[in-house]
Scaffold this motif. Structure first.
Motif, PDB file in Angstrom:
ATOM      1  N   LEU A  77     -29.275 -35.979  28.792  1.00  0.00           N
ATOM      2  CA  LEU A  77     -29.229 -37.311  28.187  1.00  0.00           C
ATOM      3  C   LEU A  77     -30.445 -38.130  28.600  1.00  0.00           C
ATOM      4  O   LEU A  77     -31.022 -38.880  27.779  1.00  0.00           O
ATOM      5  N   ASP A  78     -30.865 -37.996  29.847  1.00  0.00           N
ATOM      6  CA  ASP A  78     -32.065 -38.699  30.315  1.00  0.00           C
ATOM      7  C   ASP A  78     -33.304 -38.228  29.568  1.00  0.00           C
ATOM      8  O   ASP A  78     -34.163 -39.036  29.174  1.00  0.00           O
ATOM      9  N   THR A  79     -33.400 -36.920  29.327  1.00  0.00           N
ATOM     10  CA  THR A  79     -34.537 -36.392  28.578  1.00  0.00           C
ATOM     11  C   THR A  79     -34.539 -36.889  27.139  1.00  0.00           C
ATOM     12  O   THR A  79     -35.585 -37.225  26.575  1.00  0.00           O
ATOM     13  N   ALA A  80     -33.340 -36.950  26.526  1.00  0.00           N
ATOM     14  CA  ALA A  80     -33.250 -37.418  25.139  1.00  0.00           C
ATOM     15  C   ALA A  80     -33.673 -38.875  25.007  1.00  0.00           C
ATOM     16  O   ALA A  80     -34.363 -39.255  24.057  1.00  0.00           O
ATOM     17  N   ILE A  81     -33.292 -39.705  25.964  1.00  0.00           N
ATOM     18  CA  ILE A  81     -33.668 -41.121  25.908  1.00  0.00           C
ATOM     19  C   ILE A  81     -35.158 -41.297  26.133  1.00  0.00           C
ATOM     20  O   ILE A  81     -35.801 -42.155  25.509  1.00  0.00           O
ATOM     21  N   ASN A  82     -35.741 -40.470  27.009  1.00  0.00           N
ATOM     22  CA  ASN A  82     -37.181 -40.590  27.289  1.00  0.00           C
ATOM     23  C   ASN A  82     -38.036 -40.239  26.080  1.00  0.00           C
ATOM     24  O   ASN A  82     -39.165 -40.726  25.953  1.00  0.00           O
ATOM     25  N   THR A  83     -37.531 -39.373  25.202  1.00  0.00           N
ATOM     26  CA  THR A  83     -38.315 -38.972  24.025  1.00  0.00           C
ATOM     27  C   THR A  83     -38.320 -40.028  22.928  1.00  0.00           C
ATOM     28  O   THR A  83     -39.084 -39.902  21.965  1.00  0.00           O
ATOM     29  N   ILE A  84     -37.486 -41.064  23.039  1.00  0.00           N
ATOM     30  CA  ILE A  84     -37.395 -42.097  22.008  1.00  0.00           C
ATOM     31  C   ILE A  84     -38.357 -43.216  22.357  1.00  0.00           C
ATOM     32  O   ILE A  84     -38.311 -43.756  23.462  1.00  0.00           O
ATOM     33  N   PRO A  85     -39.242 -43.603  21.439  1.00  0.00           N
ATOM     34  CA  PRO A  85     -40.189 -44.696  21.734  1.00  0.00           C
ATOM     35  C   PRO A  85     -39.448 -46.000  22.043  1.00  0.00           C
ATOM     36  O   PRO A  85     -38.347 -46.245  21.542  1.00  0.00           O
ATOM     37  N   GLN A  86     -40.072 -46.829  22.859  1.00  0.00           N
ATOM     38  CA  GLN A  86     -39.450 -48.089  23.255  1.00  0.00           C
ATOM     39  C   GLN A  86     -39.278 -49.036  22.073  1.00  0.00           C
ATOM     40  O   GLN A  86     -38.351 -49.850  22.051  1.00  0.00           O
ATOM     41  N   ALA A  87     -40.154 -48.944  21.091  1.00  0.00           N
ATOM     42  CA  ALA A  87     -40.045 -49.828  19.931  1.00  0.00           C
ATOM     43  C   ALA A  87     -38.956 -49.396  18.960  1.00  0.00           C
ATOM     44  O   ALA A  87     -38.628 -50.147  18.041  1.00  0.00           O
ATOM     45  N   GLU A  88     -38.395 -48.233  19.155  1.00  0.00           N
ATOM     46  CA  GLU A  88     -37.378 -47.713  18.239  1.00  0.00           C
ATOM     47  C   GLU A  88     -35.983 -48.021  18.778  1.00  0.00           C
ATOM     48  O   GLU A  88     -35.718 -47.898  19.982  1.00  0.00           O
TER      49      GLU A  88
END
Length: 500
Positions: A77-88
């Motif tokens: 779950l941590d890896t999945a969140i890290n792959t999402i840009p902050q602006a998204e």
């Protein structure tokens, strides 16, 4: 018989449950649903007017799971969140099997003021992850009724807990208007339905073209009675309309044919009903009866109301099996009949009705070194680089190559007006089951003949004599007249291209 549906009540599949859950979600007008324990992997992305939105459906290991399993889940779950840009924008929903408690002072960035109970080990793991990524739990930010804040009751202690959560980034919390539990949803599960109302900020989109006309149901053009009624209606509509120039007569012809065809053949319906919708008259009464039995049992949990609830549930199961079997039997008969009569289109429509339309396969965008690009801005940069290299090459044609091209002789017979026979041949040669032009008139309607073919031929002859007309007005090139051709031997010249 439908696969998975048997006469043994103990072997009833989850097909009928899926239909009932779908009905409950439809009543609540839910657009996006995260189902748990369905073994559907990975997350999804949604493109909205407010920009891309990532949706993650998560199911956390229970308290009885090993620490290694819990560590693996939170690492993924941590890896999945890290792959999402902050602006998204991102929304994480599901059954987290965690009690986060109500300690807002210790976790001010992750918890609101309306938490429930005390925190356990899984809750602490979840709060640490939320605090690290600046993610908050929306369930704890709304002051609802006590029964609307919990979603699961412990089978032994009978205490209610808040396990099904909706998570989002702190910056996106203002877009969540409400998160609450609906205990009235009858889904035959031990967890209650948790819903979040999200309102995304939109931006104006400039559309490059206006919406076209409603499509005509061309399948009814195979009915001789419908075609006869259509021809008769056109003869009455065209009476007294032979006046004006070519442009005015074309507009009158276009609107008359479209309106008459829509009245005679009807509107095309793209939605294909499933077995539940096809037998909704049989299913809805028994489901409503089970709903009343469930409400009565919740208000007064006695043996009498429990037996009534069990009886109504058995009735729903039997009715669902019978309706599903009837639907599949009728569909198989339709497919077999279409195959026997050589109706390949009808056979294909029957096959895709339960399976849905064919899936469009897409390949991931990669760099020149083979790495997959997931960021939208980097994908656009890669496309710019690709087309810049593609159009950077300059092709030169030598004078010798141009002189070597054989000049075809001028065919003077193409200047004569098109005949009615050429019009009929052009209409006959046009492929069916194709999307209509801007005028909304499909080829099947034009092939019906009658008075409309005579009027169409007169308009084309006027266009042939007034060659500059549609070049000035721009009416014809995007209409169905663009398929009419002037043919001599193997040479075919489109009339509209000649006029323009």
């Amino acid at each position: 018989m439908t696969p998975g549906l048997t006469d043994n009540l103990e072997e009833v599949s989850d097909v009928w449950k899926t239909a009932i859950i779908n009905r409950e979600l439809y009543k609540l007008q839910l657009d996006i649903v995260a189902l748990q324990e369905t073994r559907l992997l990975d997350s999804g992305s949604l493109q909205t007017p407010a920009g891309p939105v990532t949706l993650i459906s998560a199911y956390t290991p229970t308290m009885a799971s090993t620490p290694e399993a819990k560590d693996q889940f939170y690492d993924e779950l941590d890896t999945a969140i890290n792959t999402i840009p902050q602006a998204e924008q991102v929304f994480i929903m599901g059954d987290f099997n965690a009690r986060v408690g109500a300690d807002h002072d210790s976790w001010p960035d992750s918890l609101g003021h309306f938490g429930v109970g005390r925190m356990n080990e899984n809750g602490q793991r979840l709060l640490e992850l939320c605090n690290y990524h600046n993610v908050c739990i929306t369930n704890t930010h709304f002051n609802t009724k006590p029964q609307h804040t919990v979603s699961w009751r412990h089978p032994c202690s009978k205490h209610w807990h808040q396990l099904d959560l909706m998570l989002t980034r702190r910056s996106n919390l203002s877009s969540v208007k409400l998160t609450r539990t609906y205990h009235s949803a009858d889904c035959d599960i031990d967890h209650s339905l948790v819903c979040s109302k999200v309102k995304l900020s939109t931006r104006k989109i400039n559309r490059s073209k206006s919406e076209g006309r409603t499509h005509i149901d061309t399948t009814k053009t195979r009915d001789p009675n419908k075609v006869r009624d259509f021809v008769q209606a056109l003869e009455e509509a065209f009476a007294g309309q032979a006046s004006g120039d070519a442009c005015e007569r074309w507009v009158s012809y276009r609107d008359t044919v479209y309106t008459t065809a829509m009245t005679t053949f009807g509107r095309k319906c793209n939605k294909m009903a499933d077995w539940f919708e096809a037998h909704s008259d049989d299913m809805l009464p028994v489901i409503e009866e089970k709903r009343h039995a469930l409400a009565a049992y919740k208000n007064n949990p006695s043996r009498e109301y429990l037996e009534t609830l069990q009886t109504t549930r058995s009735t729903v199961e039997q009715t669902a099996r019978q309706c599903a079997n009837n639907f599949w039997t009728q569909l198989c008969s339709h497919i077999q009949s279409a195959a026997d009569t050589g109706n390949i289109r009808g056979m294909f429509d029957g096959i895709i009705q339960p399976l849905g339309p064919p899936k469009k396969k897409t390949a991931p965008l990669k760099t020149s070194t083979g790495e997959i690009i997931q960021d939208w801005e980097k994908q656009m940069d890669q496309w710019v680089e690709h087309y810049s290299e593609l159009y950077a090459k300059e092709n030169k044609v030598s004078e010798e190559a141009l002189n070597a091209v054989e000049m075809l002789p001028v065919m003077e017979e193409l200047d004569s007006e098109p005949t009615r026979e050429e019009l009929d041949e052009s209409l006959k040669a046009r492929a069916a089951v194709k999307a209509p032009g801007k005028d909304g008139i499909p080829a099947e309607v034009l092939k019906c003949g009658g008075e409309q073919s005579d009027e169409l031929h007169k308009i084309i002859c006027m266009c042939w004599r007034e060659r500059e007309l549609f070049h000035r007005t721009g009416v014809m090139p995007t209409s169905s007249l663009s398929i009419i051709t002037k043919a001599t031997g193997v040479t075919v010249t489109t009339i509209t291209a000649y006029l323009c």
